[in-house]
Design an enzyme around this catalytic site. Structure first.
Site, PDB file in Angstrom:
ATOM      1  N   GLY A 158       0.859  -1.196   0.000  1.00 54.41           N
ATOM      2  CA  GLY A 158       0.000   0.000   0.000  1.00 54.41           C
ATOM      3  C   GLY A 158       0.884   1.231   0.000  1.00 54.41           C
ATOM      4  N   ARG A 159       0.315   2.331   0.491  1.00 52.57           N
ATOM      5  CA  ARG A 159       1.053   3.608   0.479  1.00 52.57           C
ATOM      6  C   ARG A 159       2.385   3.511   1.224  1.00 52.57           C
ATOM      7  NH1 ARG A 159      -4.351   5.868   0.732  1.00 52.57           N
ATOM      8  NH2 ARG A 159      -4.416   4.851   2.739  1.00 52.57           N
ATOM      9  N   ILE A 160       2.336   2.949   2.452  1.00 51.88           N
ATOM     10  CA  ILE A 160       3.565   2.926   3.256  1.00 51.88           C
ATOM     11  C   ILE A 160       4.563   1.918   2.666  1.00 51.88           C
ATOM     12  CG2 ILE A 160       4.534   2.501   5.565  1.00 51.88           C
ATOM     13  CD1 ILE A 160       1.812   3.540   6.697  1.00 51.88           C
ATOM     14  N   ARG A 181      -2.353  -9.265  -1.238  1.00 48.73           N
ATOM     15  CA  ARG A 181      -3.495 -10.161  -1.504  1.00 48.73           C
ATOM     16  C   ARG A 181      -4.134  -9.855  -2.854  1.00 48.73           C
ATOM     17  NH1 ARG A 181      -5.234 -10.821   4.303  1.00 48.73           N
ATOM     18  NH2 ARG A 181      -4.304 -12.830   4.772  1.00 48.73           N
ATOM     19  N   THR A 182      -4.213  -8.551  -3.211  1.00 51.92           N
ATOM     20  CA  THR A 182      -4.761  -8.207  -4.526  1.00 51.92           C
ATOM     21  C   THR A 182      -3.602  -7.903  -5.466  1.00 51.92           C
ATOM     22  OG1 THR A 182      -4.945  -5.946  -3.758  1.00 51.92           O
ATOM     23  CG2 THR A 182      -6.952  -7.269  -3.685  1.00 51.92           C
ATOM     24  N   THR A 239       6.266  -2.283  11.384  1.00 49.43           N
ATOM     25  CA  THR A 239       5.807  -0.955  11.806  1.00 49.43           C
ATOM     26  C   THR A 239       4.303  -0.838  11.541  1.00 49.43           C
ATOM     27  OG1 THR A 239       6.381  -0.042   9.637  1.00 49.43           O
ATOM     28  CG2 THR A 239       8.013   0.231  11.374  1.00 49.43           C
ATOM     29  N   ARG A 241       1.035  -3.408  12.602  1.00 51.37           N
ATOM     30  CA  ARG A 241       0.280  -3.706  13.820  1.00 51.37           C
ATOM     31  C   ARG A 241       0.864  -4.953  14.475  1.00 51.37           C
ATOM     32  NH1 ARG A 241      -1.029   0.717  13.954  1.00 51.37           N
ATOM     33  NH2 ARG A 241      -3.103   1.652  13.868  1.00 51.37           N
ATOM     34  N   GLU A 270      -0.093  -3.552  23.333  1.00 51.38           N
ATOM     35  CA  GLU A 270       0.513  -2.259  23.709  1.00 51.38           C
ATOM     36  C   GLU A 270      -0.250  -1.607  24.849  1.00 51.38           C
ATOM     37  OE1 GLU A 270       0.856   0.235  20.247  1.00 51.38           O
ATOM     38  OE2 GLU A 270       1.893  -1.311  19.132  1.00 51.38           O
ATOM     39  N   HIS A 288       6.089   2.339  19.324  1.00 47.26           N
ATOM     40  CA  HIS A 288       5.074   2.798  18.350  1.00 47.26           C
ATOM     41  C   HIS A 288       5.318   4.270  17.947  1.00 47.26           C
ATOM     42  CE1 HIS A 288       0.764   1.766  16.852  1.00 47.26           C
ATOM     43  NE2 HIS A 288       1.366   2.602  16.026  1.00 47.26           N
ATOM     44  N   GLY A 290       6.117   5.219  14.720  1.00 50.78           N
ATOM     45  CA  GLY A 290       6.056   5.359  13.255  1.00 50.78           C
ATOM     46  C   GLY A 290       5.676   6.756  12.791  1.00 50.78           C
TER      47      GLY A 290
HETATM   48  C1  DGY Z   1      -1.648   4.755  12.727  1.00 45.32           C
HETATM   49  O1  DGY Z   1      -1.886   5.879  12.270  1.00 45.32           O
HETATM   50  O2  DGY Z   1      -2.346   3.795  12.479  1.00 45.32           O
HETATM   51  C2  DGY Z   1      -0.454   4.625  13.599  1.00 45.32           C
HETATM   52  O3  DGY Z   1      -0.187   3.339  13.957  1.00 45.32           O
HETATM   53  C3  DGY Z   1      -0.570   5.511  14.801  1.00 45.32           C
HETATM   54  O4  DGY Z   1      -0.170   6.730  14.365  1.00 45.32           O
END
Ligand code: DGY
Length: 325
Positions: A158-160, A181-182, A239, A241, A270, A288, A290
């Site tokens: 995806g984007r990240i 997956r797609t 980074t 979940r 968490e 956490h 990110g």
């Molecule tokens: C998100 O945006 O989902 C991050 O994990 C928390 O900033």
């Protein structure tokens, strides 16, 4: 006319809070501690909008309570939404929004940071310095591995995932492989090979980085079988979940050196950390972080505001979280 009311579950950076107050009657959680289910229920009952974060579990009770009171919309401060019961939102016709795009670069940067930290053994090096244990320079002291020319496996492009790929490809000449997956037919600015399954990705990756959503669909996707398929010399980075990785299986893999190391920014429970993790030398952990830059956390607040303003002006939103699965 009265301004709509918004309950913000955790403190935002000052600029974003100030901006929010221009358009809404805002209630802040002054103590900035995670609220109880009861407190969140009351908050959504008494306000038109709830602005939660990843540290809140928004379950059916809270959504139902909002519906029976003033609650109309949940505008999440964050891109991930696996902490929100979307089926209940669908059932009670509560709109949900998130904050995509604005945290992509910060999160991709932190992914590269973890890749470097774990592969260059920065934790061990810093420990030696802080504890006066550095024996001095030598040709064999704390040798790590390089990113340059290695293969990066991306789980979820995806984007990240794409932002990480760009950094790795252009910055470190890494070969990019990914599993999604797609099917992805995007014209990337970097070269990337899509593989058919997660095991093929593991077999050929020197670094495996996770960028798929959390929640039930991907819970413990990284289990012992997947870890066994990774190279002994490979590093796992997360980074996204915490619940995507089976933490006990990861601990075993690190202990038995069946992978070289891991870098984690997210955890299953968490802010609790699996106590076993504290003993692992080949594991680098961050709390956490990110999206934790001033620029990004302000931009996330402004995105919540834009979504809420549009909703209360038109009934529509800019960044809807799709409710139907
Ligand atoms: C998100 O945006 O989902 C991050 O994990 C928390 O900033």
């Amino acid at each position: 006319m009265d301004k709509p009311s918004v309950f913000v579950t955790r403190r935002w950076p000052e600029i974003a809070e100030k901006e929010l107050k221009k358009y809404f009657n805002v209630t802040l959680n002054h103590g900035d501690k995670a609220l109880s289910n009861r407190e969140l229920k009351d908050a959504f009952y008494n306000h038109d909008a709830l602005a939660p974060t990843v540290s809140d579990t928004i379950d059916e009770n809270i959504i139902k309570s909002g519906k029976s009171g003033k609650g109309k919309i949940i505008s999440n401060y964050g891109v991930g939404f696996s902490h929100i019961d979307l089926e209940a939102c669908q059932k009670y016709k509560i709109k949900v929004t998130n904050t995509p795009n604005v945290l992509t670069d910060a999160t991709a940067d932190l992914t590269i940071l973890l890749m470097l930290m774990v592969s260059r053994r920065s934790k061990e090096g810093e420990y030696q310095i802080n504890n006066n244990l550095w024996p001095g320079w030598s040709p064999t002291h704390l040798l790590g591995s390089e990113l340059t020319n290695k293969t990066l496996g991306i789980l979820g492009l995806g984007r990240i995932g794409q932002a990480v790929a760009k950094r790795a490809y252009f910055g470190f000449n890494m070969k990019i492989k990914f599993f999604n997956r797609t099917k992805k037919n995007i014209n990337f600015s970097f070269k990337a090979e899509q593989v058919d399954n997660i095991y093929d990705l593991c077999k050929s990756s020197d670094f495996l980085t996770i960028h798929c959503p959390g929640g039930n669909k991907n819970k413990h996707l990284i289990d012992q079988d997947v870890l066994d398929a990774m190279k002994k010399t490979a590093f796992l980075i997360n980074t996204a979940r915490g619940d995507i990785i089976c933490e006990n299986s990861l601990f075993e893999a690190l202990k038995n050196n069946s992978i070289a190391g891991a870098g984690l920014d997210v955890f299953e429970n968490e802010p609790e950390i699996n106590p076993k993790f504290l003993k692992a030398q080949n594991l680098t952990m961050l709390p956490h972080l990110g999206s934790a830059t001033k620029e990004t956390r302000n931009a996330m607040g402004l995105k919540v505001i834009d979504n809420l303003r549009k909703f209360f002006d038109t009934g529509d939103v800019i960044d809807p979280v799709p409710l139907v699965k």
